[in-house]
Structures are given as structure tokens and as C-alpha cells.
Motif scaffolding. Structure first.
Motif, PDB file in Angstrom:
ATOM      1  N   ILE A   1       0.788  -1.407   0.049  1.00 13.78           N
ATOM      2  CA  ILE A   1       0.234  -0.122  -0.045  1.00 13.78           C
ATOM      3  C   ILE A   1       0.906   1.288   0.010  1.00 13.78           C
ATOM      4  O   ILE A   1       0.604   2.254  -0.750  1.00 13.78           O
ATOM      5  CB  ILE A   1      -1.086  -0.077   1.156  1.00 13.78           C
ATOM      6  N   ALA A   2       1.850   1.344   0.954  1.00 13.80           N
ATOM      7  CA  ALA A   2       2.377   2.553   1.093  1.00 13.80           C
ATOM      8  C   ALA A   2       3.408   2.840  -0.239  1.00 13.80           C
ATOM      9  O   ALA A   2       3.580   4.247  -0.468  1.00 13.80           O
ATOM     10  CB  ALA A   2       3.360   2.498   2.417  1.00 13.80           C
ATOM     11  N   LEU A   3       4.222   2.081  -0.526  1.00 15.48           N
ATOM     12  CA  LEU A   3       5.095   2.336  -1.626  1.00 15.48           C
ATOM     13  C   LEU A   3       4.518   3.170  -2.723  1.00 15.48           C
ATOM     14  O   LEU A   3       4.937   4.039  -3.469  1.00 15.48           O
ATOM     15  CB  LEU A   3       5.931   1.170  -1.926  1.00 15.48           C
ATOM     16  N   PRO A   4       3.507   2.345  -3.545  1.00 11.95           N
ATOM     17  CA  PRO A   4       2.883   2.775  -4.694  1.00 11.95           C
ATOM     18  C   PRO A   4       2.034   4.246  -4.299  1.00 11.95           C
ATOM     19  O   PRO A   4       2.168   5.355  -5.186  1.00 11.95           O
ATOM     20  CB  PRO A   4       2.088   1.913  -5.420  1.00 11.95           C
ATOM     21  N   LEU A   5       1.553   4.284  -3.043  1.00 12.38           N
ATOM     22  CA  LEU A   5       0.874   5.585  -2.782  1.00 12.38           C
ATOM     23  C   LEU A   5       1.733   6.844  -2.769  1.00 12.38           C
ATOM     24  O   LEU A   5       1.709   7.762  -3.139  1.00 12.38           O
ATOM     25  CB  LEU A   5       0.050   5.398  -1.388  1.00 12.38           C
ATOM     26  N   ALA A   6       3.022   6.595  -2.139  1.00 14.20           N
ATOM     27  CA  ALA A   6       4.122   7.598  -1.859  1.00 14.20           C
ATOM     28  C   ALA A   6       4.701   7.970  -3.236  1.00 14.20           C
ATOM     29  O   ALA A   6       4.671   9.063  -3.526  1.00 14.20           O
ATOM     30  CB  ALA A   6       5.021   6.970  -1.039  1.00 14.20           C
ATOM     31  N   ALA A   7       5.016   6.987  -4.232  1.00 10.02           N
ATOM     32  CA  ALA A   7       5.375   7.401  -5.414  1.00 10.02           C
ATOM     33  C   ALA A   7       4.438   8.191  -6.286  1.00 10.02           C
ATOM     34  O   ALA A   7       4.633   9.247  -6.962  1.00 10.02           O
ATOM     35  CB  ALA A   7       5.654   6.091  -6.067  1.00 10.02           C
ATOM     36  N   VAL A   8       3.018   7.857  -6.411  1.00 12.77           N
ATOM     37  CA  VAL A   8       1.997   8.803  -6.936  1.00 12.77           C
ATOM     38  C   VAL A   8       2.059   9.859  -6.424  1.00 12.77           C
ATOM     39  O   VAL A   8       1.865  10.986  -7.352  1.00 12.77           O
ATOM     40  CB  VAL A   8       0.772   7.916  -6.959  1.00 12.77           C
ATOM     41  N   LEU A   9       1.811  10.275  -5.020  1.00 14.21           N
ATOM     42  CA  LEU A   9       1.640  11.388  -4.310  1.00 14.21           C
ATOM     43  C   LEU A   9       3.066  12.324  -4.625  1.00 14.21           C
ATOM     44  O   LEU A   9       2.778  13.579  -5.010  1.00 14.21           O
ATOM     45  CB  LEU A   9       1.299  11.399  -3.178  1.00 14.21           C
ATOM     46  N   ALA A  10       4.257  11.851  -4.754  1.00 14.67           N
ATOM     47  CA  ALA A  10       5.182  12.511  -4.917  1.00 14.67           C
ATOM     48  C   ALA A  10       5.268  13.099  -6.365  1.00 14.67           C
ATOM     49  O   ALA A  10       5.680  14.110  -6.635  1.00 14.67           O
ATOM     50  CB  ALA A  10       6.458  11.771  -4.730  1.00 14.67           C
ATOM     51  N   ALA A  11       5.112  11.937  -7.319  1.00 15.21           N
ATOM     52  CA  ALA A  11       5.199  12.447  -8.686  1.00 15.21           C
ATOM     53  C   ALA A  11       4.012  13.727  -9.262  1.00 15.21           C
ATOM     54  O   ALA A  11       4.174  14.523  -9.859  1.00 15.21           O
ATOM     55  CB  ALA A  11       4.755  11.143  -9.510  1.00 15.21           C
ATOM     56  N   GLY A  12       2.953  13.593  -8.380  1.00 12.56           N
ATOM     57  CA  GLY A  12       1.954  14.546  -8.414  1.00 12.56           C
ATOM     58  C   GLY A  12       1.652  15.531  -7.627  1.00 12.56           C
ATOM     59  O   GLY A  12       0.847  16.358  -7.369  1.00 12.56           O
ATOM     60  N   SER A  13       3.040  15.747  -6.850  1.00 11.12           N
ATOM     61  CA  SER A  13       2.859  16.944  -5.774  1.00 11.12           C
ATOM     62  C   SER A  13       2.784  18.423  -6.083  1.00 11.12           C
ATOM     63  O   SER A  13       2.273  19.387  -5.437  1.00 11.12           O
ATOM     64  CB  SER A  13       4.388  16.815  -4.816  1.00 11.12           C
ATOM     65  N   SER A  14       3.354  18.821  -7.422  1.00 14.10           N
ATOM     66  CA  SER A  14       3.345  20.005  -7.986  1.00 14.10           C
ATOM     67  C   SER A  14       1.519  20.346  -7.867  1.00 14.10           C
ATOM     68  O   SER A  14       1.326  21.581  -7.511  1.00 14.10           O
ATOM     69  CB  SER A  14       3.828  20.071  -9.249  1.00 14.10           C
ATOM     70  N   SER A  15       0.914  19.289  -8.542  1.00 14.32           N
ATOM     71  CA  SER A  15      -0.588  19.787  -8.658  1.00 14.32           C
ATOM     72  C   SER A  15      -1.260  19.670  -7.078  1.00 14.32           C
ATOM     73  O   SER A  15      -2.229  20.567  -7.141  1.00 14.32           O
ATOM     74  CB  SER A  15      -1.298  18.676  -9.458  1.00 14.32           C
ATOM     75  N   LEU A  16      -0.790  18.841  -6.231  1.00 26.09           N
ATOM     76  CA  LEU A  16      -1.411  18.652  -5.100  1.00 26.09           C
ATOM     77  C   LEU A  16      -1.162  20.139  -4.080  1.00 26.09           C
ATOM     78  O   LEU A  16      -1.938  20.963  -3.514  1.00 26.09           O
ATOM     79  CB  LEU A  16      -0.766  17.909  -4.040  1.00 26.09           C
ATOM     80  N   LEU A  17       0.116  20.812  -4.304  1.00 28.64           N
ATOM     81  CA  LEU A  17       0.422  22.054  -3.873  1.00 28.64           C
ATOM     82  C   LEU A  17      -0.193  23.382  -4.246  1.00 28.64           C
ATOM     83  O   LEU A  17      -0.520  24.485  -3.639  1.00 28.64           O
ATOM     84  CB  LEU A  17       1.946  22.328  -3.799  1.00 28.64           C
ATOM     85  N   SER A  18      -0.913  23.180  -5.533  1.00 33.51           N
ATOM     86  CA  SER A  18      -1.366  24.374  -6.223  1.00 33.51           C
ATOM     87  C   SER A  18      -2.578  24.470  -5.253  1.00 33.51           C
ATOM     88  O   SER A  18      -3.222  25.654  -5.418  1.00 33.51           O
ATOM     89  CB  SER A  18      -1.919  23.888  -7.734  1.00 33.51           C
ATOM     90  N   LEU A  19      -3.408  23.598  -4.531  1.00 30.24           N
ATOM     91  CA  LEU A  19      -4.444  23.908  -3.680  1.00 30.24           C
ATOM     92  C   LEU A  19      -4.131  24.768  -2.626  1.00 30.24           C
ATOM     93  O   LEU A  19      -5.092  25.322  -2.157  1.00 30.24           O
ATOM     94  CB  LEU A  19      -5.152  22.617  -3.102  1.00 30.24           C
ATOM     95  N   PHE A  20      -2.992  25.127  -2.193  1.00 29.95           N
ATOM     96  CA  PHE A  20      -2.485  25.688  -1.236  1.00 29.95           C
ATOM     97  C   PHE A  20      -2.039  27.365  -1.811  1.00 29.95           C
ATOM     98  O   PHE A  20      -1.741  28.235  -0.958  1.00 29.95           O
ATOM     99  CB  PHE A  20      -1.271  25.305  -0.376  1.00 29.95           C
ATOM    100  N   GLY A  21      -2.068  27.470  -3.180  1.00 27.09           N
ATOM    101  CA  GLY A  21      -1.715  28.926  -3.496  1.00 27.09           C
ATOM    102  C   GLY A  21      -0.191  28.673  -3.986  1.00 27.09           C
ATOM    103  O   GLY A  21       0.513  27.896  -3.933  1.00 27.09           O
ATOM    104  N   ALA A  22       0.011  29.753  -4.976  1.00 26.46           N
ATOM    105  CA  ALA A  22       1.213  29.799  -5.729  1.00 26.46           C
ATOM    106  C   ALA A  22       2.499  29.721  -4.528  1.00 26.46           C
ATOM    107  O   ALA A  22       3.482  29.225  -4.937  1.00 26.46           O
ATOM    108  CB  ALA A  22       1.370  30.947  -6.465  1.00 26.46           C
ATOM    109  N   GLN A  23       2.203  30.296  -3.561  1.00 21.47           N
ATOM    110  CA  GLN A  23       3.353  30.371  -2.447  1.00 21.47           C
ATOM    111  C   GLN A  23       3.655  28.853  -1.861  1.00 21.47           C
ATOM    112  O   GLN A  23       4.838  29.180  -1.256  1.00 21.47           O
ATOM    113  CB  GLN A  23       3.008  31.423  -1.318  1.00 21.47           C
TER     114      GLN A  23
END
Length: 509
Positions: free
Chosen positions: A323-345
Motif C-alpha cells: 500500500i505505502a510504496l505505490p501511494l508515496a510514489a504517485v503523490l510525490a510525482a503529482g506533488s506540484s498539482s497537490l500543492l496548487s491547492l494551497f496557492g502559488a506560494q
């Protein structure tokens, strides 16, 4: 003389049953992640940073002042021979876990004006610091009570009792209160009041739940130093140092960053680290859920047969890996999009997010050994990992911070220590107790799991190139599919079958 009935064997099916309800209970953490962008939007990054620093301080103080009682209950209640002994353990936990928090809260409220200058905040928030300290510090005894009460229910192997508390009353109600107080013009102060209101409601409901699983008549008796009371206090104090060290890894970085950087920059850095930590807590949720379930089950299994402990330990490690390894890899790869929820800063925190996600994944796989060690090994073994991990983190920080930006440097140092701290208990169990989770089934699980992780990470990287409204749901879908694929194709049939009706509905077997 009547023989004591034989205790049923503890198997992987017991782990799977408890895991499902515990994951639901811990989904409050996921709701908290969803709430963070709204808090940043309403109160600003620096304002949210002040809230994050104060909540980190409350969490850290609670782990120091509760005398290790949350973990002590996991060891003593499952081994209680009667209702009176279970009640004695709970009474001891409340006395030594909540009362010190009340005393500390009163002292901080009294000397808030002297403590306030230690915090770096935006200039516009400076007048709020003293009243915020005086108000929010009362979250300390409330949080201690909630933590001990929910731990007492888990110790009874009632894993689902936290679901309504953690999701509805603690997290959703907090978000609702915060929105209402913000709309009412209370500003950042409304967030502190909302947090206290949600904790107060949760604490009241905890009392009702405790009355269902403990004999309150027995709870009022005793207090004269019975064996159960002494064992609970001894277990808590023995676990306390490692608990404090573990909490330092979660909360100290936000406090350190706030102290390192002056003014609004310190508050913003603390807020950014908290955002990174919240995103990585999706992976951490896997370890926490397994730890909550495994601790009381291992305690029960240890009473009957050490082989049962070895079986559930190996099973939990395989399931976490899938469970943990694929979840971490996907979230890390998509981290730029996830952080956009919090604003550009928030994008400056991307490196910290990626580092924390993989650190939490390795911690999840290795760290499941800690609840087993706490149950089966001598108390002296439990502190070794924490001390070594903390020393490694401090040493890494000494070398790294200054060469990287403070946020990335502090996060990397913490992560190095975190992984080291997770790996040491596994080594201790293998050497001192001859227990390890890597049986003949693990190599195949690892091989298939890594292949699925690489494929899923690549797919998430491609998805992250799309516009955020498209990328975010696609990343969530890739994460879900990758976890399903790892469970379906990496785990052996017996492990999948242990998931029962859920596994059948998900077509895992």
C-alpha cells in the motif's frame, strides 16, 4: 478448579478486521488535509503558520505530559484479568496523563505574555499572540483526554469507536466552526476557538463511549497502588522517552523553522512545513492504522504463542509494503498539482513534500516493528531507536542546514533520522527476540510491488503535466488503481483472502 478457557488464536484475519475500522477512524486525518487549503485561504499562510506552530507545541507538550499513558493502555488493558484491573489501568492513565496537562496549561496561560516574544509571526498577527496562547493552551488537557480515551477503546480492541469522533466531531465540526467564526468576523481567533469547540465536543462524547466499554463503578474504586495501576504507570514511563522523541520528529521542525526565520517568514515556513507534513500523512496513515491494530493484538498473541506474533508481524509488513510504496510514489510525482491547492506560494515546499512522502513510506514498512517491540521486548530496548534516530537527525541537520534552504534542509535531516529510527526496532527484534517479517513470501511481494510503484509513479508524472483541474482527480485515480494492483498482483492469495468480504468486493481474489 475450572481451567481458564483457551484464548482464540490471533491471525491475519484479526489484523484485517481491525484495520478496516481503524483506517475509517483515521480518515479524520485525510479530512484535515482537505481542510488545510481552506484554512490557508481564510486566514493566510502566515496566520495558518501561527496556528500550526501553536498546535505543534500543544501536541509536543501533550506527549511529554501524558506520561506515556496512551501507549501504556495498549499493553496493560489487553492483559487485564478482570474488569477491575482494566478500570484501574484507565484510572491511572487519566490521573497521570490529564492532570499534568492541566497544570502545564495553567502555567502557560499565566505566563503567556513572557512566552509570546519567542514566536515569530506576521506583524499584523502580533497583538493576537498573547490572547491566542491564553486561549489555545486549554487544548492541551482536552487533547490529552481525547487521546487517552480513544486509546482505552482501542485497547479493548474496539477499533471502530473512533470513526464518528475523529471524522464527524473532531474534524468536520472544526471546519464548520472555523467557517462560521470566519464569516462572523472573528478572523484568526475564530480558528483557535473552532479547534477548542471541536475538542470539547469530542471529549464529551468520549465519556459516553468509555462508559460502554469500561465499568465506571470500578473506575471510582481503587487508587491505592494495585498491581494493575503500578504496571500501567511503569509501562507509560518506560515508553515515554521514545514517545517524546517520536513526536519531536513530527512537530519540532515547525517550531525550529519558526525560531530560525524572523517575523512573517518564520510563520510562513512553519505553515509550509505543516502543509508538507499533512500531505505526507496520507502515507503515514497506513503505519498509524497498522500500529493501532497490531499493538493490542500482539499483546494478546504474546500471552498465547510467540508464533502468532511472528505471523501477524510478517503479514502486516507485506500489506504495508503493497500500500505505502505505490501511494508515496504517485503523490510525490503529482506533488506540484497537490500543492496548487494551497496557492502559488506553497510550491516552494515541493522538495519537502517529496522527501517526506518517501520517508513516511520507508517508515511505514520498517516502523511496524515498533508496536511489536513495545509488546514483546524488554522496556530498555524501546528507547534505543529513538535516541539513535534523534542523534542522526541532529547530526544530519548540522551538516545539511545552511547548504539548502531552511525548509528543505530541516525536512531532509528529520527524514533521515525518521527512517533510521524506524529501522532500528526491526533490527532489535531480529537480534534479541529472533523475530523478523521477511519470510519466504516477501521477496515476491517486494519485486511485484516495486514494478507497480515505478509504473504508477511514471503515470502520475505524466498526469501532473495536465491542467490542475484535470490532473488532481487523475492523480487520485492512479493512486487508487496502483494500490489495488499491488494488493491484487503482489500479495499472496492467503493475504488477499484474509481481507474477507472487502477483498471479494474489490475482486482481489
Amino acid at each position: 478448579m475450572t481451567d481458564t478457557p483457551a484464548q482464540p488464536a490471533v491471525t491475519s484475519r484479526h489484523v484485517a478486521r481491525g484495520l478496516g475500522t481503524t483506517v475509517l477512524a483515521r480518515l479524520g486525518g485525510v479530512i484535515e488535509i482537505v481542510a488545510q487549503p481552506l484554512y490557508v485561504l481564510m486566514f493566510g499562510l502566515a496566520g495558518y503558520g501561527l496556528y500550526a506552530v501553536l498546535w505543534a507545541a500543544v501536541n509536543l507538550l501533550e506527549n511529554i505530559c501524558d506520561a506515556g499513558m496512551t501507549n501504556a493502555l495498549q499493553r496493560t488493558v489487553p492483559q487485564s484479568a478482570s474488569e477491575a484491573e482494566a478500570a484501574a489501568a484507565l484510572r491511572t492513565a487519566m490521573l497521570f496523563g490529564v492532570v499534568p496537562c492541566l497544570v502545564v496549561a495553567a502555567l502557560i496561560a499565566t505566563f503567556a505574555a513572557d512566552l509570546a516574544p519567542l514566536l515569530n509571526v506576521a506583524e499584523r498577527d502580533r497583538p493576537l499572540v498573547v490572547p491566542a496562547l491564553q486561549l489555545f493552551v486549554w487544548a492541551l488537557p482536552l487533547w490529552a483526554f481525547v487521546e487517552i480515551a480513544t486509546s482505552a477503546m482501542r485497547a479493548r480492541m474496539v477499533f471502530g469507536a473512533e470513526i464518528r469522533l475523529r471524522i464527524v466531531w473532531e474534524q468536520i465540526l472544526r471546519l464548520v466552526f472555523a467557517g462560521l467564526f470566519f464569516a462572523g468576523g472573528l478572523g484568526l481567533k475564530g480558528l483557535f476557538i473552532a479547534h477548542l469547540c471541536s475538542l470539547a465536543v469530542t471529549a464529551l462524547l468520549c465519556v459516553r463511549l468509555l462508559a460502554r466499554y469500561y465499568d465506571f463503578a470500578e473506575l471510582r474504586r481503587g487508587g491505592r497502588g494495585s498491581t494493575a495501576e503500578r504496571d500501567t504507570l511503569r509501562a507509560g514511563l518506560s515508553i515515554l522517552p521514545s514517545n517524546i522523541i517520536g513526536r519531536l520528529f513530527g512537530d519540532a521542525p515547525a517550531l525550529i523553522l519558526n525560531l530560525l526565520l524572523p517575523g512573517a517568514a518564520g510563520a510562513a515556513a512553519a505553515g509550509l512545513f505543516t502543509i508538507a507534513r499533512k500531505l505526507s500523512s496520507v502515507v503515514q496513515l497506513v503505519r498509524i492504522a497498522f500500529s493501532y491494530v497490531l499493538a493490542p493484538l500482539a499483546a494478546s498473541a504474546e500471552r498465547a504463542d510467540r508464533a502468532q506474533v511472528a505471523d501477524i508481524y510478517a503479514y502486516a509488513t507485506r500489506l504495508i509494503f503493497a500500500i505505502a510504496l505505490p501511494l508515496a510514489a504517485v503523490l510525490a510525482a503529482g506533488s506540484s498539482s497537490l500543492l496548487s491547492l494551497f496557492g502559488a506560494q506553497a510550491h516552494v515546499a515541493q522538495a519537502a513534500v517529496v522527501i517526506l512522502l518517501f520517508a513516511r513510506a520507508f517508515e511505514a514498512v520498517l516502523g511496524i516493528s515498533l508496536p511489536v517491540l513495545q509488546v514483546v521486548a524488554a522496556f530498555r530496548h524501546q528507547l534505543t531507536a529513538g535516541l539513535f534516530g534523534l542523534a542522526i537527525a541532529v547530526g544530519a541537520g548540522w551538516v545539511i542546514v545552511g547548504h539548502l534552504d531552511p525548509l528543505t534542509g530541516v525536512t531532509l535531516a528529520m527524514s533521515i533520522g525518521l527512517v533510521a529510527m524506524a529501522g532500528i526496532p526491526m533490527t532489535q527484534l531480529a537480534i534479541s527476540e529472533k523475530l523478523h517479517p521477511f519470510d519466504s513470501r516477501f521477496p515476491a511481494v517486494a519485486l511485484h510491488g516495486i514494478a507497480i510503484t515505478v509504473a504508477a509513479g511514471g503515470a502520475a508524472l505524466l498526469a501532473a503535466q495536465l491542467p490542475d483541474p484535470v490532473a488532481l482527480p487523475l492523480i487520485a485515480l492512479i493512486a487508487a488503481v496502483s494500490i489495488w494492483a499491488a494488493l491484487r498482483f503482489a500479495l499472496p492469495l492467503a493475504d488477499r483472502a484474509s481481507l474477507g468480504k472487502t477483498g471479494r468486493r474489490l475482486r482481489l481474489f
